[in-house]
Design an enzyme around this catalytic site. Sequence first.
Site, PDB file in Angstrom:
ATOM      1  N   GLU A   8       7.819 -14.617 -10.953  1.00 52.18           N
ATOM      2  CA  GLU A   8       7.048 -13.456 -10.583  1.00 52.18           C
ATOM      3  C   GLU A   8       6.640 -12.520 -11.743  1.00 52.18           C
ATOM      4  O   GLU A   8       5.582 -12.018 -11.956  1.00 52.18           O
ATOM      5  CB  GLU A   8       7.768 -12.772  -9.624  1.00 52.18           C
ATOM      6  CG  GLU A   8       8.871 -12.008  -9.919  1.00 52.18           C
ATOM      7  CD  GLU A   8       9.580 -11.548  -8.916  1.00 52.18           C
ATOM      8  OE1 GLU A   8       9.018 -10.523  -8.140  1.00 52.18           O
ATOM      9  OE2 GLU A   8      10.988 -11.245  -9.015  1.00 52.18           O
ATOM     10  N   HIS A  46      18.346 -36.209  -6.694  1.00 49.42           N
ATOM     11  CA  HIS A  46      17.685 -36.828  -5.517  1.00 49.42           C
ATOM     12  C   HIS A  46      16.255 -36.530  -5.466  1.00 49.42           C
ATOM     13  O   HIS A  46      15.630 -36.539  -4.369  1.00 49.42           O
ATOM     14  CB  HIS A  46      18.465 -36.130  -4.231  1.00 49.42           C
ATOM     15  CG  HIS A  46      19.986 -36.510  -3.991  1.00 49.42           C
ATOM     16  ND1 HIS A  46      20.261 -37.694  -3.606  1.00 49.42           N
ATOM     17  CD2 HIS A  46      21.149 -35.663  -4.419  1.00 49.42           C
ATOM     18  CE1 HIS A  46      21.700 -37.654  -3.631  1.00 49.42           C
ATOM     19  NE2 HIS A  46      21.960 -36.538  -3.834  1.00 49.42           N
ATOM     20  N   LYS A  91       5.848  -4.241  -4.133  1.00 50.55           N
ATOM     21  CA  LYS A  91       7.109  -4.175  -4.007  1.00 50.55           C
ATOM     22  C   LYS A  91       7.673  -4.320  -2.504  1.00 50.55           C
ATOM     23  O   LYS A  91       8.671  -4.751  -1.899  1.00 50.55           O
ATOM     24  CB  LYS A  91       7.923  -2.636  -4.616  1.00 50.55           C
ATOM     25  CG  LYS A  91       9.233  -3.045  -4.591  1.00 50.55           C
ATOM     26  CD  LYS A  91       9.968  -2.154  -5.612  1.00 50.55           C
ATOM     27  CE  LYS A  91      11.406  -2.392  -5.840  1.00 50.55           C
ATOM     28  NZ  LYS A  91      11.880  -3.757  -6.485  1.00 50.55           N
ATOM     29  N   ARG A 119       3.903  -0.204  -4.765  1.00 53.07           N
ATOM     30  CA  ARG A 119       3.572  -0.688  -3.538  1.00 53.07           C
ATOM     31  C   ARG A 119       1.987  -1.482  -3.488  1.00 53.07           C
ATOM     32  O   ARG A 119       2.052  -2.288  -2.333  1.00 53.07           O
ATOM     33  CB  ARG A 119       3.460   0.341  -2.326  1.00 53.07           C
ATOM     34  CG  ARG A 119       4.640   1.249  -2.278  1.00 53.07           C
ATOM     35  CD  ARG A 119       4.615   2.343  -1.224  1.00 53.07           C
ATOM     36  NE  ARG A 119       4.748   1.485  -0.097  1.00 53.07           N
ATOM     37  CZ  ARG A 119       5.761   1.422   0.707  1.00 53.07           C
ATOM     38  NH1 ARG A 119       6.877   1.743   0.157  1.00 53.07           N
ATOM     39  NH2 ARG A 119       5.719   0.971   1.747  1.00 53.07           N
ATOM     40  N   TRP A 159      -2.745  -2.637  -1.627  1.00 45.54           N
ATOM     41  CA  TRP A 159      -2.397  -4.168  -2.073  1.00 45.54           C
ATOM     42  C   TRP A 159      -3.289  -4.867  -0.966  1.00 45.54           C
ATOM     43  O   TRP A 159      -3.087  -4.526   0.098  1.00 45.54           O
ATOM     44  CB  TRP A 159      -0.968  -4.612  -1.744  1.00 45.54           C
ATOM     45  CG  TRP A 159      -0.656  -5.781  -1.787  1.00 45.54           C
ATOM     46  CD1 TRP A 159      -0.233  -6.276  -3.164  1.00 45.54           C
ATOM     47  CD2 TRP A 159      -0.559  -6.944  -0.910  1.00 45.54           C
ATOM     48  NE1 TRP A 159       0.035  -7.699  -3.207  1.00 45.54           N
ATOM     49  CE2 TRP A 159      -0.027  -8.150  -1.878  1.00 45.54           C
ATOM     50  CE3 TRP A 159      -0.647  -7.140   0.566  1.00 45.54           C
ATOM     51  CZ2 TRP A 159       0.283  -9.373  -1.123  1.00 45.54           C
ATOM     52  CZ3 TRP A 159      -0.530  -8.281   0.998  1.00 45.54           C
ATOM     53  CH2 TRP A 159       0.019  -9.439   0.157  1.00 45.54           C
ATOM     54  N   LYS A 209      12.421 -14.839 -10.719  1.00 39.09           N
ATOM     55  CA  LYS A 209      12.314 -13.702 -11.736  1.00 39.09           C
ATOM     56  C   LYS A 209      11.289 -14.231 -12.721  1.00 39.09           C
ATOM     57  O   LYS A 209      10.468 -13.381 -12.943  1.00 39.09           O
ATOM     58  CB  LYS A 209      13.486 -13.211 -12.567  1.00 39.09           C
ATOM     59  CG  LYS A 209      14.462 -12.409 -11.584  1.00 39.09           C
ATOM     60  CD  LYS A 209      14.089 -10.846 -11.580  1.00 39.09           C
ATOM     61  CE  LYS A 209      13.611 -10.788 -10.058  1.00 39.09           C
ATOM     62  NZ  LYS A 209      14.475 -10.579  -8.869  1.00 39.09           N
ATOM     63  N   GLU A 233      17.599 -17.342  -8.326  1.00 41.34           N
ATOM     64  CA  GLU A 233      16.935 -15.907  -8.480  1.00 41.34           C
ATOM     65  C   GLU A 233      16.424 -15.833  -9.970  1.00 41.34           C
ATOM     66  O   GLU A 233      15.448 -15.191 -10.259  1.00 41.34           O
ATOM     67  CB  GLU A 233      18.040 -14.953  -8.475  1.00 41.34           C
ATOM     68  CG  GLU A 233      18.007 -13.443  -8.686  1.00 41.34           C
ATOM     69  CD  GLU A 233      16.948 -12.622  -7.918  1.00 41.34           C
ATOM     70  OE1 GLU A 233      16.419 -13.100  -7.007  1.00 41.34           O
ATOM     71  OE2 GLU A 233      16.540 -11.677  -8.371  1.00 41.34           O
ATOM     72  N   CYS A 266       0.822  -1.317   0.097  1.00 40.94           N
ATOM     73  CA  CYS A 266      -0.062   0.197   0.143  1.00 40.94           C
ATOM     74  C   CYS A 266       0.820   1.398  -0.144  1.00 40.94           C
ATOM     75  O   CYS A 266       1.684   1.440   0.604  1.00 40.94           O
ATOM     76  CB  CYS A 266      -1.214  -0.063   1.256  1.00 40.94           C
ATOM     77  SG  CYS A 266      -2.085  -1.414   1.277  1.00 40.94           S
ATOM     78  N   ASN A 316      -1.845   1.518   5.944  1.00 44.00           N
ATOM     79  CA  ASN A 316      -1.052   0.651   5.381  1.00 44.00           C
ATOM     80  C   ASN A 316      -0.767  -0.321   6.594  1.00 44.00           C
ATOM     81  O   ASN A 316      -0.330   0.433   7.571  1.00 44.00           O
ATOM     82  CB  ASN A 316       0.278   1.273   4.684  1.00 44.00           C
ATOM     83  CG  ASN A 316       1.216   0.268   4.450  1.00 44.00           C
ATOM     84  OD1 ASN A 316       0.953  -1.034   4.180  1.00 44.00           O
ATOM     85  ND2 ASN A 316       2.715   0.731   4.331  1.00 44.00           N
ATOM     86  N   GLY A 317      -0.747  -1.732   6.257  1.00 45.04           N
ATOM     87  CA  GLY A 317      -0.659  -2.540   7.401  1.00 45.04           C
ATOM     88  C   GLY A 317      -1.835  -3.556   7.669  1.00 45.04           C
ATOM     89  O   GLY A 317      -2.826  -3.580   6.990  1.00 45.04           O
TER      90      GLY A 317
HETATM   91  C1  F6R Z   1      11.670 -10.241  -6.183  1.00 43.85           C
HETATM   92  C2  F6R Z   1      11.562  -9.229  -5.022  1.00 43.85           C
HETATM   93  C3  F6R Z   1      11.340  -9.725  -3.847  1.00 43.85           C
HETATM   94  C4  F6R Z   1      12.288  -8.766  -2.627  1.00 43.85           C
HETATM   95  C5  F6R Z   1      11.814  -9.075  -1.190  1.00 43.85           C
HETATM   96  C6  F6R Z   1      12.317  -8.390  -0.236  1.00 43.85           C
HETATM   97  O1  F6R Z   1      12.165  -9.770  -7.384  1.00 43.85           O
HETATM   98  O2  F6R Z   1      11.795  -8.110  -5.328  1.00 43.85           O
HETATM   99  O3  F6R Z   1      11.492 -11.162  -3.517  1.00 43.85           O
HETATM  100  O4  F6R Z   1      13.599  -9.073  -2.745  1.00 43.85           O
HETATM  101  O5  F6R Z   1      10.306  -8.913  -1.169  1.00 43.85           O
HETATM  102  O6  F6R Z   1      12.223  -6.905  -0.234  1.00 43.85           O
HETATM  103  P1  F6R Z   1      13.360  -6.235   0.510  1.00 43.85           P
HETATM  104  O7  F6R Z   1      14.528  -6.128  -0.265  1.00 43.85           O
HETATM  105  O8  F6R Z   1      12.734  -4.825   0.121  1.00 43.85           O
HETATM  106  O9  F6R Z   1      13.380  -6.410   1.944  1.00 43.85           O
END
Ligand code: F6R
Length: 616
Positions: A492, A508, A611, A27, A75, A489, A485, A2, A101-102
């Site tokens: 998501e 395994h 994010k 957000r 969100w 990517k 990673e 949010c 937010n929260g």
């Molecule tokens: C993936 C991504 C998330 C963040 C995770 C931690 O692309 O962006 O997995 O890495 O939510 O976020 P931060 O770094 O802000 O604590």
Amino acid sequence: MCGIVGYVGQKQALEVVVAGLRRLEYRGYDSAGVAVIADGHLETRKKAGKLTNLETLLGEDPLPNSTTGIGHTRWATHGGPTDSNAHPHVSEDGRIAVIHNGIIENFAVLREELTAAGVTLTSETDTEVVAHMLARALPAVGDSLQVAMQAVCSQLEGAFTLVVIDPSQPDIVVGARRNSPLVVGVGDGENFLASDVAAFFEHTRNALELGQDQIVTLTAESVTVTDFSGNPVTPRAFTVDWDASAAEKGGFDLFMLKEISEQPKAVADSLRGRTSPQGRIQLDELTLDESVFRDITKVVVVACGTAAHAGMVAKYAIEHWTRLPVDVELASEFRYRDPVVGPDSLVIAISQSGETMDTLMALRHAAAQGARTLAICNTVGSTIPRESDAVLYTYAGPEIAVASTKAFLTQIIAAYLVGLFLAQARGALTEEEIRGILQDLNDMPQKVDLVLDTVEPVRALAQQLSTATSVLFLGRHVGYPVALEGALKLKELAYMHAEGFPAGELKHGPIALIEDGVPVVVVVPSPRGRAVLHDKIISNIQEVRARGAVIIAVAEEGDEVITGFADHVIRVPEVPPLMQPLVSTVPLQVFACEMATVKGHDVDQPRNLAKSVTVE
Ligand code: F6R
């Protein structure tokens, strides 16, 4: 999660608030809404879906002029992404508009109390209770919004940033925060509240950090901060040094593409000024006494998602350089399993946003056990660095695309610097060894640039493989977190089944997933140095190839052996083994971005995600 904006000043509040929401949309983008005060009453507009839906509504049904307003991009947690659940929520008497937010964890009890008192709630959210509670609290406190906020916040449990306006006090905006982020932008004849500085840094670079359990009251000319009991608090001031163009697409179609391209600079910026002329690591921001780095007996990294992958990469380097054990913990699991940390532990919280609730809670748990805490963070003024004993900032600049790219590379750089600092303090590496590694790090911006120059064929490959239903990623050593990673990517952004495995683990169990035509991306270790890893991964490639997998190898220039074992080879420059993640991750970012683009997905704002994840 949010995004929140509040404004009071001389400008049209709606314009400032909507522009701020655009910057904060990463957000959350389930719904958006605004409220302004005009002619002594509240006017709100809100709409499910992305901000653009709200903008269309505002075009059809404009708001009156106003210099006081609030806005929210959501969100969803409590209640689906509908118009009625969108914020702001307004009290029954139409007096109070609140954005939040929260998660208010005791909202069910509060809701019951309000219902029993005859209040009709019109949404499924936890937020709406606050609007009604404030409206009911005001008469008892002489109509002071600030004091009513104190009274209400004291009854709330959970995490909340709240921002409210009241038309009977049209020139003030009141905010409160516990666990969720809120920063103040201090302007000239105008002031701002926002979830992060991105919302206002085009208006002012002067900001104030708000601490835990604080209430802020803005007028156009003043900012007053108290705790929840009304005691005055002096907030810490900081300056936002982001380049204004950093939050624009700057000619790129997507923020993600722009941010991928910014990685050489982000890496260079994160290295700059951290070495003395004599070639010693000099981390002036690490305010912890050097004896702490000498005396600790273990390192624990807590982080989530991409940041956790950066921690996993760093584990290989820090253990190798310092001979200290390094545990990397997913922050969401950490405090629930009675982890062994104490005064002899250095707990490193890695977070781009500095607000990730899981990481914050892990950090607090570690601090409560007496551990020394260090944040690696990209966002000045955020909660995680503020609550840590020391901080090392990454200089990635604002990362707007939801999928993390440049933050990942800079997190690795910062964690490597901490590792070298530890090695230096403990005498685990000679000065010459440290100088050599620093030279390798300093070469990385140029190497990443080289990757970007040669990455075009990866797009064609993504297009070619876009009908695949599942993609597996394999790696060994530091290539393993890179594989994780790459898979993250792809999941998501392209909404595809993707999984990363240590290549040796495949036999395994996961090898059962291999069938004809399944693309398997293999992060190939260098054949130089520890050639055994290269040999082993060739064997692993053979195992999946024999079962029909299509092999896409990410391999260094000059590795000619790999061509005989791969269907496609993505080349990255030769770099020392511990530096490999900094180059081999980049094509995987491009691969996922292109795959999502081909599928027509919104790359910068993938579904269901936000994010900054400020709920547990
Ligand atoms: C993936 C991504 C998330 C963040 C995770 C931690 O692309 O962006 O997995 O890495 O939510 O976020 P931060 O770094 O802000 O604590």
